[in-house]
Design a protein around this motif. Structure first.
Motif, short mmCIF file in Angstrom:
data_model
loop_
_atom_site.label_atom_id
_atom_site.label_comp_id
_atom_site.label_asym_id
_atom_site.label_seq_id
_atom_site.Cartn_x
_atom_site.Cartn_y
_atom_site.Cartn_z
N GLU A 154 0.80 -1.23 0.00
CA GLU A 154 0.00 0.00 0.00
C GLU A 154 0.83 1.29 0.00
O GLU A 154 0.56 2.22 -0.75
CB GLU A 154 -0.89 0.01 1.24
CG GLU A 154 -2.37 0.14 0.92
CD GLU A 154 -3.18 -0.05 2.19
OE1 GLU A 154 -3.24 0.93 2.95
OE2 GLU A 154 -3.70 -1.17 2.40
N GLN A 155 1.88 1.30 0.87
CA GLN A 155 2.61 2.57 0.99
C GLN A 155 3.52 2.82 -0.21
O GLN A 155 3.94 3.95 -0.43
CB GLN A 155 3.38 2.66 2.33
CG GLN A 155 4.67 1.92 2.42
CD GLN A 155 4.47 0.45 2.79
OE1 GLN A 155 3.38 -0.10 2.66
NE2 GLN A 155 5.53 -0.20 3.24
N LEU A 156 3.84 1.78 -1.00
CA LEU A 156 4.71 1.99 -2.16
C LEU A 156 3.92 2.30 -3.43
O LEU A 156 4.39 2.99 -4.32
CB LEU A 156 5.53 0.72 -2.44
CG LEU A 156 6.62 0.33 -1.47
CD1 LEU A 156 7.36 -0.88 -2.01
CD2 LEU A 156 7.61 1.48 -1.29
N GLN A 157 2.69 1.74 -3.49
CA GLN A 157 1.95 1.74 -4.75
C GLN A 157 1.83 3.10 -5.44
O GLN A 157 2.19 3.23 -6.62
CB GLN A 157 0.58 1.10 -4.53
CG GLN A 157 -0.02 0.58 -5.80
CD GLN A 157 -1.48 0.27 -5.61
OE1 GLN A 157 -2.26 1.19 -5.33
NE2 GLN A 157 -1.83 -0.98 -5.74
N PRO A 158 1.34 4.17 -4.73
CA PRO A 158 1.14 5.44 -5.43
C PRO A 158 2.43 6.00 -6.02
O PRO A 158 2.47 6.41 -7.17
CB PRO A 158 0.58 6.37 -4.36
CG PRO A 158 0.29 5.52 -3.18
CD PRO A 158 0.95 4.22 -3.32
N LYS A 159 3.52 5.97 -5.22
CA LYS A 159 4.78 6.56 -5.69
C LYS A 159 5.35 5.75 -6.85
O LYS A 159 5.85 6.29 -7.84
CB LYS A 159 5.80 6.59 -4.56
CG LYS A 159 5.54 7.68 -3.56
CD LYS A 159 6.62 7.71 -2.51
CE LYS A 159 6.21 8.58 -1.36
NZ LYS A 159 6.87 8.25 -0.12
N LEU A 160 5.24 4.44 -6.72
CA LEU A 160 5.78 3.56 -7.76
C LEU A 160 5.00 3.72 -9.07
O LEU A 160 5.57 3.84 -10.16
CB LEU A 160 5.72 2.12 -7.26
CG LEU A 160 6.52 1.07 -8.00
CD1 LEU A 160 7.98 1.47 -8.15
CD2 LEU A 160 6.43 -0.27 -7.25
N LEU A 161 3.67 3.78 -8.94
CA LEU A 161 2.85 3.94 -10.14
C LEU A 161 3.14 5.27 -10.83
O LEU A 161 3.19 5.35 -12.06
CB LEU A 161 1.36 3.87 -9.78
CG LEU A 161 0.77 2.47 -9.68
CD1 LEU A 161 -0.70 2.55 -9.27
CD2 LEU A 161 0.90 1.72 -11.00
N ALA A 162 3.37 6.31 -10.01
CA ALA A 162 3.68 7.62 -10.59
C ALA A 162 4.95 7.53 -11.43
O ALA A 162 5.03 8.06 -12.54
CB ALA A 162 3.82 8.66 -9.48
N ARG A 163 5.97 6.81 -10.91
CA ARG A 163 7.23 6.68 -11.66
C ARG A 163 7.02 5.86 -12.92
O ARG A 163 7.57 6.16 -13.97
CB ARG A 163 8.30 6.01 -10.77
CG ARG A 163 8.67 6.79 -9.54
CD ARG A 163 9.46 8.05 -9.88
NE ARG A 163 10.83 7.77 -10.27
CZ ARG A 163 11.87 7.86 -9.47
NH1 ARG A 163 11.71 8.22 -8.22
NH2 ARG A 163 13.09 7.63 -9.91
N VAL A 164 6.23 4.78 -12.80
CA VAL A 164 6.00 3.92 -13.97
C VAL A 164 5.24 4.71 -15.04
O VAL A 164 5.56 4.65 -16.23
CB VAL A 164 5.22 2.64 -13.57
CG1 VAL A 164 4.80 1.86 -14.80
CG2 VAL A 164 6.08 1.77 -12.65
N ARG A 165 4.24 5.51 -14.61
CA ARG A 165 3.46 6.30 -15.58
C ARG A 165 4.37 7.29 -16.30
O ARG A 165 4.24 7.49 -17.50
CB ARG A 165 2.33 7.05 -14.87
CG ARG A 165 1.23 6.11 -14.45
CD ARG A 165 -0.09 6.83 -14.20
NE ARG A 165 -1.07 5.84 -13.79
CZ ARG A 165 -1.47 5.67 -12.53
NH1 ARG A 165 -1.01 6.45 -11.57
NH2 ARG A 165 -2.34 4.72 -12.23
N LYS A 166 5.30 7.86 -15.58
CA LYS A 166 6.23 8.81 -16.21
C LYS A 166 7.08 8.08 -17.26
O LYS A 166 7.32 8.60 -18.35
CB LYS A 166 7.11 9.46 -15.14
CG LYS A 166 8.05 10.48 -15.72
CD LYS A 166 8.67 11.37 -14.69
CE LYS A 166 9.59 12.41 -15.32
NZ LYS A 166 10.53 11.89 -16.30
N MET A 167 7.50 6.86 -16.92
CA MET A 167 8.30 6.09 -17.89
C MET A 167 7.50 5.79 -19.15
O MET A 167 8.02 5.80 -20.25
CB MET A 167 8.75 4.77 -17.27
CG MET A 167 9.85 4.93 -16.29
SD MET A 167 10.30 3.32 -15.67
CE MET A 167 11.31 3.75 -14.32
#
Ligand code: UTP
Length: 295
Positions: free
Chosen positions: A272-285
């Motif tokens: 849960e605590q990683l998901q938003p930040k990780l998704l934001a980075r993946v979306r940028k990629m």
């Protein structure tokens, strides 16, 4: 069929994972916050297996150590009041009973399984390949054990692969005799696409009977000059029959970089605590690489 033991060969060179695996066994490379081998052992444990026999070599004792207590680390965590982490590291030591046997020469997967003969004794047992992850509510090994109990025969796990990948696997020929269950009629190790009897690939899960050891002793070196487990399985299947079950679940071959990296995302995104930040980075990629390159 009461199955207590699993043999996990981890003695290979891991060349596909170099240079990461130069001094660390590829089975100890992390997928998110756990080494690959822990996912494999957890699947065994959740399938009711209690005893693990690792087939190792002189470079790989760190794998057994991972499933043992680390009292020094535990006391540091305890003094620091890090009780959640303490629970996590202790839990790993308490998962299963561990034995290790040495494969003194890397003569292939079949040879590695043969090295475990004395540790297995005269009872049915599971074999799991130490770098293959299967994630499903009913664990992969449990799916095999259920079919083995009902069919009273050895059972191997298969999955469909695309045609361009059949030459990377053992491939079976079989007649479907139940929902996703096949009576095996033949199997071939790494066939060319035009010689492949199907697209059902053997992946790293097996429930075997101890007579496999006789076949492993009798077969000659096969593909790549190695003692191939597939050749011994083909011989055992001819003698006593064998079933294949199409495994349900997500599969990651940790020795393949795309699978390895995808598995990292798969498990980290569940946090849960990683998901938003990780998704934001993946979306940028995805913006940076709109059409993808290669493949
Ligand atoms: P792989 O072919 O996937 O592993 O064997 P590898 O040889 O370590 O890796 P690459 O292909 O060079 O990257 C499947 C499993 O069988 C074990 C490996 O450790 C792996 O878990 N194995 C293979 C042995 O234990 N002994 C062997 O002689 C060969």
């Amino acid at each position: 069929m009461n199955i207590r033991k699993v043999v996990i060969p981890v003695a290979g060179w891991g060349t596909r994972s170099l240079p990461a695996s130069k001094n660390i066994p590829k089975e100890m490379l992390p997928i998110y916050n756990k080494p690959v081998i822990q996912y494999v052992v957890e699947e065994a444990m959740h399938s009711g297996v209690t005893d693990v026999v690792f087939v190792t070599n002189r470079e790989k004792s760190v794998i057994e150590d991972h499933f043992d207590y680390n009292l020094q680390l535990e006391s540091v965590l305890e003094r620091a009041g890090k009780m959640e982490l303490l629970g996590k590291v202790r839990e790993v030591a308490e998962m299963v009973n561990v034995m290790a046997v040495r494969q003194k020469k890397q003569l292939g997967l079949g040879h590695a399984v043969l090295c475990a003969e004395n540790a297995v004794g005269d009872e049915p047992f599971v074999v799991m390949v130490g770098d293959d992850l299967i994630i499903n509510d009913v664990p992969g090994v449990q799916q095999l054990v259920d079919v083995a109990r009902a069919g009273k025969k050895p059972v191997i796990g298969v999955m469909e692969v695309p045609p361009h990948k059949v030459d990377k696997y053992g491939i079976i020929a079989g007649k479907e005799c139940g929902d996703g269950v096949y009576e095996i009629t033949d199997m071939v190790e790494k066939p060319a696409v035009d010689k492949a009897p199907s697209n059902l690939a053997i992946i790293g899960r097996y429930v075997l009977t101890p007579d496999i050891f006789r076949h492993l002793r009798e077969i000659k070196p096969g593909h790549g000059g190695e003692i191939q487990l597939t050749d011994a399985l083909a011989s055992l299947a001819k003698e006593r029959g064998m079933l294949a079950v199409k495994l349900k679940g997500e599969r990651f071959d940790a020795g393949d970089w795309v699978d390895y990296l995808t598995a990292n995302l798969y498990f980290a995104l569940k946090e849960e605590q990683l998901q938003p930040k990780l998704l934001a980075r993946v979306r940028k990629m995805l913006v940076d690489y709109p059409s993808g390159r290669g493949e």
